[in-house]
Write a protein that holds these residues in place. Structure first.
Motif, PDB file in Angstrom:
ATOM      1  N   LEU A  12       0.848  -1.185   0.000  1.00  0.00           N
ATOM      2  CA  LEU A  12       0.000   0.000   0.000  1.00  0.00           C
ATOM      3  C   LEU A  12       0.887   1.238   0.000  1.00  0.00           C
ATOM      4  N   SER A  13       0.314   2.387  -0.232  1.00  0.00           N
ATOM      5  CA  SER A  13       1.123   3.609  -0.288  1.00  0.00           C
ATOM      6  C   SER A  13       1.835   3.885   1.033  1.00  0.00           C
ATOM      7  N   GLU A  14       1.242   3.447   2.146  1.00  0.00           N
ATOM      8  CA  GLU A  14       1.837   3.701   3.463  1.00  0.00           C
ATOM      9  C   GLU A  14       2.956   2.728   3.813  1.00  0.00           C
ATOM     10  N   GLY A  15       2.971   1.572   3.166  1.00  0.00           N
ATOM     11  CA  GLY A  15       3.967   0.559   3.470  1.00  0.00           C
ATOM     12  C   GLY A  15       3.516  -0.812   3.026  1.00  0.00           C
ATOM     13  N   LYS A  16       4.274  -1.828   3.434  1.00  0.00           N
ATOM     14  CA  LYS A  16       3.974  -3.220   3.094  1.00  0.00           C
ATOM     15  C   LYS A  16       3.702  -3.990   4.376  1.00  0.00           C
ATOM     16  N   ILE A  17       2.857  -5.015   4.253  1.00  0.00           N
ATOM     17  CA  ILE A  17       2.565  -5.862   5.408  1.00  0.00           C
ATOM     18  C   ILE A  17       2.320  -7.283   4.934  1.00  0.00           C
ATOM     19  N   PHE A  33       3.715 -11.250  12.068  1.00  0.00           N
ATOM     20  CA  PHE A  33       3.503 -10.462  10.864  1.00  0.00           C
ATOM     21  C   PHE A  33       4.672  -9.494  10.701  1.00  0.00           C
ATOM     22  N   ARG A  34       4.864  -9.021   9.485  1.00  0.00           N
ATOM     23  CA  ARG A  34       5.976  -8.119   9.163  1.00  0.00           C
ATOM     24  C   ARG A  34       5.414  -6.850   8.531  1.00  0.00           C
ATOM     25  N   VAL A  35       5.998  -5.709   8.917  1.00  0.00           N
ATOM     26  CA  VAL A  35       5.633  -4.413   8.337  1.00  0.00           C
ATOM     27  C   VAL A  35       6.901  -3.741   7.834  1.00  0.00           C
ATOM     28  N   ASP A  36       6.810  -3.206   6.620  1.00  0.00           N
ATOM     29  CA  ASP A  36       7.892  -2.411   6.041  1.00  0.00           C
ATOM     30  C   ASP A  36       7.354  -1.003   5.810  1.00  0.00           C
ATOM     31  N   LEU A  37       7.890  -0.049   6.560  1.00  0.00           N
ATOM     32  CA  LEU A  37       7.530   1.353   6.384  1.00  0.00           C
ATOM     33  C   LEU A  37       8.684   2.061   5.682  1.00  0.00           C
ATOM     34  N   PRO A  38       8.390   3.105   4.926  1.00  0.00           N
ATOM     35  CA  PRO A  38       9.468   3.855   4.267  1.00  0.00           C
ATOM     36  C   PRO A  38      10.490   4.362   5.297  1.00  0.00           C
ATOM     37  N   ALA A  39      11.757   4.269   4.949  1.00  0.00           N
ATOM     38  CA  ALA A  39      12.876   4.769   5.766  1.00  0.00           C
ATOM     39  C   ALA A  39      12.977   4.088   7.129  1.00  0.00           C
ATOM     40  N   ARG A  40      12.447   2.884   7.241  1.00  0.00           N
ATOM     41  CA  ARG A  40      12.543   2.117   8.481  1.00  0.00           C
ATOM     42  C   ARG A  40      12.999   0.702   8.152  1.00  0.00           C
ATOM     43  N   PRO A  41      13.714   0.057   9.065  1.00  0.00           N
ATOM     44  CA  PRO A  41      14.031  -1.358   8.838  1.00  0.00           C
ATOM     45  C   PRO A  41      12.751  -2.174   8.968  1.00  0.00           C
ATOM     46  N   PRO A  42      12.726  -3.393   8.461  1.00  0.00           N
ATOM     47  CA  PRO A  42      11.549  -4.242   8.658  1.00  0.00           C
ATOM     48  C   PRO A  42      11.262  -4.397  10.152  1.00  0.00           C
ATOM     49  N   GLY A  89       2.572   4.622  14.395  1.00  0.00           N
ATOM     50  CA  GLY A  89       1.717   3.680  15.110  1.00  0.00           C
ATOM     51  C   GLY A  89       0.339   3.581  14.471  1.00  0.00           C
ATOM     52  N   ARG A  90      -0.214   4.716  14.076  1.00  0.00           N
ATOM     53  CA  ARG A  90      -1.523   4.720  13.404  1.00  0.00           C
ATOM     54  C   ARG A  90      -1.447   4.028  12.045  1.00  0.00           C
ATOM     55  N   VAL A  91      -0.359   4.257  11.323  1.00  0.00           N
ATOM     56  CA  VAL A  91      -0.179   3.621  10.017  1.00  0.00           C
ATOM     57  C   VAL A  91      -0.090   2.108  10.177  1.00  0.00           C
ATOM     58  N   VAL A  92       0.700   1.650  11.143  1.00  0.00           N
ATOM     59  CA  VAL A  92       0.838   0.211  11.371  1.00  0.00           C
ATOM     60  C   VAL A  92      -0.513  -0.394  11.755  1.00  0.00           C
ATOM     61  N   GLU A  93      -1.246   0.279  12.628  1.00  0.00           N
ATOM     62  CA  GLU A  93      -2.567  -0.230  13.013  1.00  0.00           C
ATOM     63  C   GLU A  93      -3.473  -0.360  11.794  1.00  0.00           C
ATOM     64  N   ALA A  94      -3.472   0.636  10.929  1.00  0.00           N
ATOM     65  CA  ALA A  94      -4.300   0.583   9.714  1.00  0.00           C
ATOM     66  C   ALA A  94      -3.853  -0.555   8.793  1.00  0.00           C
ATOM     67  N   LEU A  95      -2.548  -0.728   8.627  1.00  0.00           N
ATOM     68  CA  LEU A  95      -2.035  -1.821   7.791  1.00  0.00           C
ATOM     69  C   LEU A  95      -2.450  -3.181   8.345  1.00  0.00           C
ATOM     70  N   VAL A  96      -2.369  -3.336   9.654  1.00  0.00           N
ATOM     71  CA  VAL A  96      -2.761  -4.598  10.290  1.00  0.00           C
ATOM     72  C   VAL A  96      -4.232  -4.887  10.028  1.00  0.00           C
TER      73      VAL A  96
END
Length: 135
Positions: A12-17, A33-42, A89-96
């Motif tokens: 998604l535009s916010e990241g990968k999950i 589960f794994r989340v990849d956000l821009p400019a952050r390590p997995p 945190g809000r982005v990760v919650e939405a991705l989940v």
């Protein structure tokens, strides 16, 4: 087989999950589960099945998130998890929520593929599921 995303990945535009292979935790396995956000390590998170009171199905609870390695999931020592901004945190919650709401992703992995209709579709978050930076 893709070892980074063994069960596919939502981009998604916010990241990968993605859901990940289970890892061994005492006394059993851990659902990851794994989340990849821009400019952050997995980053990795731990989730559990919460059975219904009549044991006809279950919901999901996000227990902890922010681990730098899926093998570190479950480590409860201070500093074991990365600190996120409130926005992250809000982005990760939405991705989940999107991940758990997407049948194509759920039905590729345990425990969903065993009995897909047993998942009631509710995802909750433990109070301390993520470490947030002070405002």
């Amino acid at each position: 087989m893709n070892t980074i995303y063994p069960f596919g990945c939502l981009s998604l535009s916010e990241g990968k999950i993605s859901f990940q292979n289970m890892v061994r935790l005492d006394p059993g396995g851990a659902l990851i589960f794994r989340v990849d956000l821009p400019a952050r390590p997995p980053m990795y998170g731990l989730w559990n099945q919460i059975p219904s009171t009549d044991d006809t199905g279950w919901n999901a609870e996000i227990v902890r998130f922010g681990y730098f390695s899926k093998n570190a999931v479950g480590d409860q020592r201070p500093g074991a998890r990365l600190t996120l901004s409130v926005l992250e945190g809000r982005v990760v919650e939405a991705l989940v929520r999107v991940l758990f709401a997407t049948p194509e992703m759920r039905n590729r992995t345990f425990p969903f593929m065993r009995r897909p209709s047993a998942f009631f579709g509710v995802v909750t978050f433990a109070l301390d599921w993520v470490v947030l930076a002070a405002k």
